[in-house]
Write an enzyme that holds these catalytic residues in place. Structure first.
Site, mmCIF file in Angstrom:
data_model
loop_
_atom_site.group_PDB
_atom_site.id
_atom_site.type_symbol
_atom_site.label_atom_id
_atom_site.label_comp_id
_atom_site.label_asym_id
_atom_site.label_seq_id
_atom_site.Cartn_x
_atom_site.Cartn_y
_atom_site.Cartn_z
ATOM 1 N N ASP A 1 0.754 -1.363 -0.034
ATOM 2 C CA ASP A 1 -0.090 0.028 -0.126
ATOM 3 C C ASP A 1 0.993 1.183 0.237
ATOM 4 O O ASP A 1 0.307 2.306 -0.695
ATOM 5 C CB ASP A 1 -0.959 0.002 1.280
ATOM 6 N N GLU B 1 -4.855 5.075 -0.313
ATOM 7 C CA GLU B 1 -3.864 3.945 -0.408
ATOM 8 C C GLU B 1 -2.928 4.307 0.937
ATOM 9 O O GLU B 1 -2.651 3.571 1.727
ATOM 10 C CB GLU B 1 -2.668 3.884 -1.514
ATOM 11 N N HIS C 1 -5.084 3.107 3.766
ATOM 12 C CA HIS C 1 -4.993 1.609 3.850
ATOM 13 C C HIS C 1 -3.407 1.367 4.668
ATOM 14 O O HIS C 1 -3.628 0.248 5.637
ATOM 15 C CB HIS C 1 -4.992 0.909 2.696
ATOM 16 N N TYR D 1 -3.197 -0.549 8.764
ATOM 17 C CA TYR D 1 -2.363 -1.832 9.233
ATOM 18 C C TYR D 1 -1.548 -1.759 10.633
ATOM 19 O O TYR D 1 -1.421 -2.364 11.582
ATOM 20 C CB TYR D 1 -1.507 -2.479 8.227
ATOM 21 N N GLU E 1 -4.069 -3.769 -7.609
ATOM 22 C CA GLU E 1 -5.434 -3.412 -6.768
ATOM 23 C C GLU E 1 -6.468 -4.548 -6.843
ATOM 24 O O GLU E 1 -7.346 -4.794 -6.035
ATOM 25 C CB GLU E 1 -6.166 -2.272 -7.689
ATOM 26 N N GLU F 1 -10.544 -1.064 -2.819
ATOM 27 C CA GLU F 1 -9.887 -1.976 -4.071
ATOM 28 C C GLU F 1 -10.475 -2.300 -4.998
ATOM 29 O O GLU F 1 -10.455 -2.118 -6.097
ATOM 30 C CB GLU F 1 -8.827 -3.104 -3.495
ATOM 31 N N HIS G 1 -11.130 0.893 -7.120
ATOM 32 C CA HIS G 1 -9.937 1.205 -7.628
ATOM 33 C C HIS G 1 -9.461 0.156 -8.874
ATOM 34 O O HIS G 1 -9.211 0.713 -9.998
ATOM 35 C CB HIS G 1 -8.653 1.147 -6.733
HETATM 36 FE FE LIG Z 1 -5.974 0.824 -4.097
HETATM 37 FE FE LIG Z 2 -4.734 -0.076 -0.934
#
Ligand SMILES: [Fe+2]
Ligand SMILES: [Fe+2]
Length: 363
Positions: free
Chosen positions: A86, A118, A121, A125, A191, A225, A228
């Site tokens: 990401d 992104e 994302h 984590y 993606e 995603e 995307h």
């Molecule tokens: Fe993405």
């Molecule tokens: Fe992503």
């Protein structure tokens, strides 16, 4: 010493950098989107906006602590690897497209939003890690992901394509929008394809009612995603259709088609190796391998279909045709859960509306 750009460009600059001048940048007019899909995707993306801070991950601590050490390792490495991918997509994948030749101002705006998500994302984590792991284990997880040779080789493939210098001389020889199309196709490999492989361990555990809030984050990421992959794949298709009349580029497009086919096959092979190697860290995860490889094939085929031709993934054979029902059911990003900030958020999470208190409320 910095060059004074008011005095013109430095000598040789234009040959090295394909630049646009200010006079070529027009105001983006959202009252006249280039294509209806641009406005649809803008609305979808902005209404889907979310942040990991809204999901109460601590609910997962109990089930996390009950997992065996090997399974914890597999989950941790999958998520740390996803962080790396990401980060790559936020730093290069979407940004390299947004000012590329052939990209419309409305596509560029959507790609800017994709870039931001992104980064969300990649950030999410770390929220999962800070809930489930002590800081020394987090450091170890990122170190291991950063040193993962197979992952690095995949990232080299992406980065060289994004920077237009694929070791295969294809990229360097592509004129304008065809190079953009190649970068878009490469982006769809992440993606729609590789990201999903990393989601497998959490989806599998969520099907057994473990790590369900972490899985909510994963479903929110999957929801993004899906948009995307579909949208960037659509940009690729648009560029291909616009070039269809042009005989001079026919040869280039057949080379791009071979590139896409080879990419799906090669990425499948590397990712297969990663799954077989890493899932063997745990007796529990070892049993997941056949289904995880099916899921890998499923997503390779999804990448082909998002690029407008399922034949791109023809070399994957039967992989992807027999994914377990348990995993397919986890792919639904539309759940009927009733979430709010206090009870736990999920892919069905919506930001609540605020209403002022009136005298009637006290009657
Ligand atoms: Fe993405
Ligand atoms: Fe992503």
């Amino acid at each position: 010493m910095l060059h004074d750009f008011t005095q013109g460009l430095p000598e040789g600059f234009e040959e090295i950098y394909p630049i646009r001048r200010g006079s070529t940048v027009a105001a983006v007019d959202w009252n006249k989107p280039t294509r209806p899909i641009d406005l649809d995707v803008w609305s979808k993306q902005t209404s889907n906006f979310w942040l990991p801070e809204k999901i109460p991950l601590s609910n997962d601590l109990k089930s996390w602590n009950l997992l065996d050490e090997g399974t914890q390792r597999v989950v941790t490495h999958s998520l740390a690897s996803l962080t790396r991918l990401d980060t790559l997509q936020a730093e290069f994948g979407a940004p390299c497209l947004l000012s590329s030749p052939g990209i419309t101002p409305h596509e560029s705006a959507n790609l800017s939003f994709i870039t931001g998500m992104e980064a969300v994302h990649a950030r999410s984590y770390s929220s999962i890690f800070s809930t489930l792991l002590p800081s020394d284990k987090i450091d170890e997880a990122f170190k291991l992901a950063n040193m993962d040779g197979l992952l690095s080789s995949e990232m080299d493939y992406f980065l060289t394509a994004y920077q237009g210098s694929q070791i295969d001389p294809l990229a360097d020889s592509l004129p304008g929008p065809t190079l953009t199309a190649m970068k878009a196709a490469t982006s769809v490999m992440l993606e729609s394809f590789l990201f999903y492989t990393g989601f497998y361990p959490v989806l599998k555990l969520a099907a057994e009612a473990k790590l369900t809030n972490t899985a909510d984050i994963i479903r929110l990421i999957m929801r993004d995603e899906a948009v995307h992959g579909f949208y960037i794949g659509g940009i690729f298709e648009r560029l291909r259709e616009e070039a269809a009349e042009d005989d001079e580029t026919a040869d280039i497009w057949s080379r791009i088609a071979s590139y896409v086919e080879d990419s799906i096959e090669s990425l499948f092979a590397v990712e297969k190796q990663r799954i077989e190697e890493y899932y063997s860290w745990s007796d529990v995860c070892k049993d997941w391998i056949p289904d995880a490889l099916q899921f890998l094939g499923y997503n390779g085929k999804m990448a082909g279909s998002n690029l407008g031709d399922s034949d791109y993934a023809k070399n994957l054979g039967d992989y992807g045709d027999n994914v377990s029902a348990v995993i397919l059911s986890q792919l639904s990003t539309v759940s009927d859960e009733n979430h709010d900030y206090f009870s736990g958020s999920g892919s069905a999470y919506v930001i609540g509306t605020v209403e002022s208190v009136t005298d009637d409320d006290w009657d």
